[in-house]
Design a protein around this motif. Sequence first.
Motif: not given
Length: 510
Positions: A211-217, A220-234, A236-239
Amino acid sequence: MLIRVLLTLVKAGVIRPLGPRGLSGTLAGYLQWDITLAWGYRTGAARHPHRAAIIDDDGVLTYAEVDERTSALAHAFHTGERVGLLCRNGRAFVETLTACTKIGADAVLLNTGLSAGQLAQVAREQRIDQLVADREFADVLPDVPTYFSDELDSLILNGPGTPLARRPPRGRLIVLTSGTTGAPKGAHRPEPASLAPAAALLSRIPLRYGDVISITSPLFHTWGLAAFQLSLVLGATLVLRRGFDPAQALKDAERCTAMFVVPVMLQRMLETPHRPKLRVIATSGSALPPKVTTRVLEEFGPVLYNLYGSTEVSWASIATPEEMLKEPGTAGKPPLGTRLAIVDDHGVPVAPGETGRIFVGNDMLFHGYTNGTGKESVDGLMSTGDLGYVKDGLLFVAGRDDEMIVSGGENVYPREVEDLLSTLDGVREVSVTGVPDDNFGQRLAAYVVGDESLTADRIRAHVKANLARFSVPRDVFFLDELPRNAAGKVVKRELREAPARGSGQPPAGS
């Protein structure tokens, strides 16, 4: 359970056939770093080296480039050293955190909204030895040796070519709590011991490999960090963008399949006309107003997924589009491998439909605060600090247990009033909190952002027509904006000091 985890990972494309290069790289990364960010980028460099890993304000980096650059950057840090990150979303944050993992250094994720005094206090309390910071924060930095993010390229280019130590000790990952009701505390976040945590989220949120995933959160916050970690498992391309701009976020979404946001960002994006096609919009970090839920589902389609959790418990439940179409205010159901209990003050489960304290069990409960304290636990389940109830199998969050007030002997939940007022025409944002009252012990005060058609009497009449009389806010204040922290949460302790356009206090004796 194991079979369900494997089936979920296969469905998402995480487990898939690998060639010799991909298999050897995945195995080598695991043997050196276990399942960490370092393993993720080494695996990506072997499986898809030329795939874009990061698209940010400075350009594009592939998986192979991030793996190589973080190995070089890791030499700037030392095993056991504690590194503070004060960076907005972008490669500097990602590469520094990954480099810390590769060398076994601790990482402290700092909130970019902290003042100079708060940063100095956090640096002392968390014993930070080294900082990596964006240069824009130069005026608020504590007296700690600092690398600025625009200097990292030089460190990478001049880093020694010597191999990194094999299987360094695991560094600790420290995330600060939001600090909306007090000073932020350091929370020791666990590193996943397996891919089961990823499977838990993927069991309710249909993200896919590549997936190509935009992380706007904020990362440093738990939600943004979780998105980053999950995207790496996938894989994914991070925007990533340094700052949030609703128009830019929607423009970025044209190239994306998924987006991670906090609710206030969704509200801002709804104020612009553009509606790109996305398969997933995932939100968390604060309460999602039902009116926003309904509008997103109407205008973007059935793509919204809302995660309820906290820094301490990670996740408790996830609401799907189908569940929110039926009940816009629901927090959904627990994902794979998660246990949920609603209990009374004695830890005894309450009857279905009754409000009680929310306790959660999963693979990613935090290890405690860095000051040596923790959260209350019952039978292996940890308190979220919230009150809620379950109806028809769906979780509903009533609000923080320390925000419930007793007015005239009645329990009143500010969250219920906030959700109701958010549906009133003209209300853009609202926050409700308890204040002292000489006659009733406590009363509610409503802080409203909206158009000029709103009046205090209209606010009260709407609540009176839909909720019990003791839920009607006696004080109504109109603000130009709500005070929020960098993660988008309302800082309720600052509400009374926020400049009001006018107030609607009832006459004495009313």
